[in-house]
Design a protein around this motif. Sequence first.
Motif, PDB file in Angstrom:
ATOM      1  N   ALA A  53      36.278  75.633  21.973  1.00  0.00           N
ATOM      2  CA  ALA A  53      37.386  75.771  22.924  1.00  0.00           C
ATOM      3  C   ALA A  53      37.161  77.048  23.731  1.00  0.00           C
ATOM      4  O   ALA A  53      36.588  78.012  23.224  1.00  0.00           O
ATOM      5  N   PRO A  54      37.597  77.065  24.987  1.00  0.00           N
ATOM      6  CA  PRO A  54      37.484  78.306  25.770  1.00  0.00           C
ATOM      7  C   PRO A  54      38.197  79.443  25.055  1.00  0.00           C
ATOM      8  O   PRO A  54      39.212  79.241  24.405  1.00  0.00           O
ATOM      9  N   THR A  55      37.653  80.642  25.201  1.00  0.00           N
ATOM     10  CA  THR A  55      38.198  81.790  24.474  1.00  0.00           C
ATOM     11  C   THR A  55      39.380  82.444  25.162  1.00  0.00           C
ATOM     12  O   THR A  55      40.023  83.289  24.584  1.00  0.00           O
TER      13      THR A  55
ATOM     14  N   ASP B 155      42.424  74.740  17.605  1.00  0.00           N
ATOM     15  CA  ASP B 155      42.382  75.236  18.986  1.00  0.00           C
ATOM     16  C   ASP B 155      41.826  74.201  19.963  1.00  0.00           C
ATOM     17  O   ASP B 155      41.645  74.487  21.135  1.00  0.00           O
ATOM     18  N   GLY B 156      41.532  72.988  19.469  1.00  0.00           N
ATOM     19  CA  GLY B 156      41.003  71.932  20.329  1.00  0.00           C
ATOM     20  C   GLY B 156      39.487  71.847  20.335  1.00  0.00           C
ATOM     21  O   GLY B 156      38.916  70.951  20.953  1.00  0.00           O
TER      22      GLY B 156
ATOM     23  N   GLU C 213      51.535  69.825  24.184  1.00  0.00           N
ATOM     24  CA  GLU C 213      50.212  69.346  24.597  1.00  0.00           C
ATOM     25  C   GLU C 213      49.100  70.203  24.015  1.00  0.00           C
ATOM     26  O   GLU C 213      49.284  71.389  23.779  1.00  0.00           O
ATOM     27  N   MET C 214      47.955  69.565  23.812  1.00  0.00           N
ATOM     28  CA  MET C 214      46.759  70.265  23.355  1.00  0.00           C
ATOM     29  C   MET C 214      45.547  69.596  23.989  1.00  0.00           C
ATOM     30  O   MET C 214      45.525  68.373  24.154  1.00  0.00           O
ATOM     31  N   LYS C 215      44.555  70.394  24.344  1.00  0.00           N
ATOM     32  CA  LYS C 215      43.313  69.848  24.877  1.00  0.00           C
ATOM     33  C   LYS C 215      42.299  69.735  23.746  1.00  0.00           C
ATOM     34  O   LYS C 215      42.210  70.623  22.893  1.00  0.00           O
ATOM     35  N   ILE C 216      41.543  68.647  23.760  1.00  0.00           N
ATOM     36  CA  ILE C 216      40.450  68.433  22.822  1.00  0.00           C
ATOM     37  C   ILE C 216      39.164  68.511  23.646  1.00  0.00           C
ATOM     38  O   ILE C 216      38.962  67.705  24.558  1.00  0.00           O
TER      39      ILE C 216
END
Length: 157
Positions: free
Chosen positions: A114-116, A98-99, A77-80
């Motif tokens: 993307a959040p760090t 990284d999305g 899974e990956m968040k966009i």
Amino acid sequence: MSIAVPRSIEDGFAYVLMCADDPWKQMGAVWDSNNEFVEKGSYPAQAVGLMILRDAAERITVNGGDYLTITNAAGEEMKIYLPALDTTEDVTLYIGKDGATYYDIALSEVACAAPTGVAVRVNFQPAAATSPDGYYRDHGTAPGGHWGSAGAQDYGW
């Protein structure tokens, strides 16, 4: 692909995952109104983009930081991450590894980063204890200060 927080009314708008260099090579789509994925095609691993296409009179409304979750054939899974949008125009974004999303295929104009992964970790322990790795001690104020009788000076964080 699924939407974390659907925001449209009626048909609304659709998110279409596509090959970055050819928007007609579409991998799948999900309508914001029903959050159901429709598979369209399968392509070798490559750069991808995301078209957000609206239904006739509907506005595209997305809050900054909203995200889609995509899952590949291996189950990974990956968040966009999506930018804030409130428009009557269709939108095309490009997706970093990284999305993060970008407005250009060169990935130079950030739409939503993307959040760090930076997180605040809190360590509550007596002042005499040794601080664990990765923490620092902030004494905050003198004993009896605004943190109360226990005081920030008695706890590391």
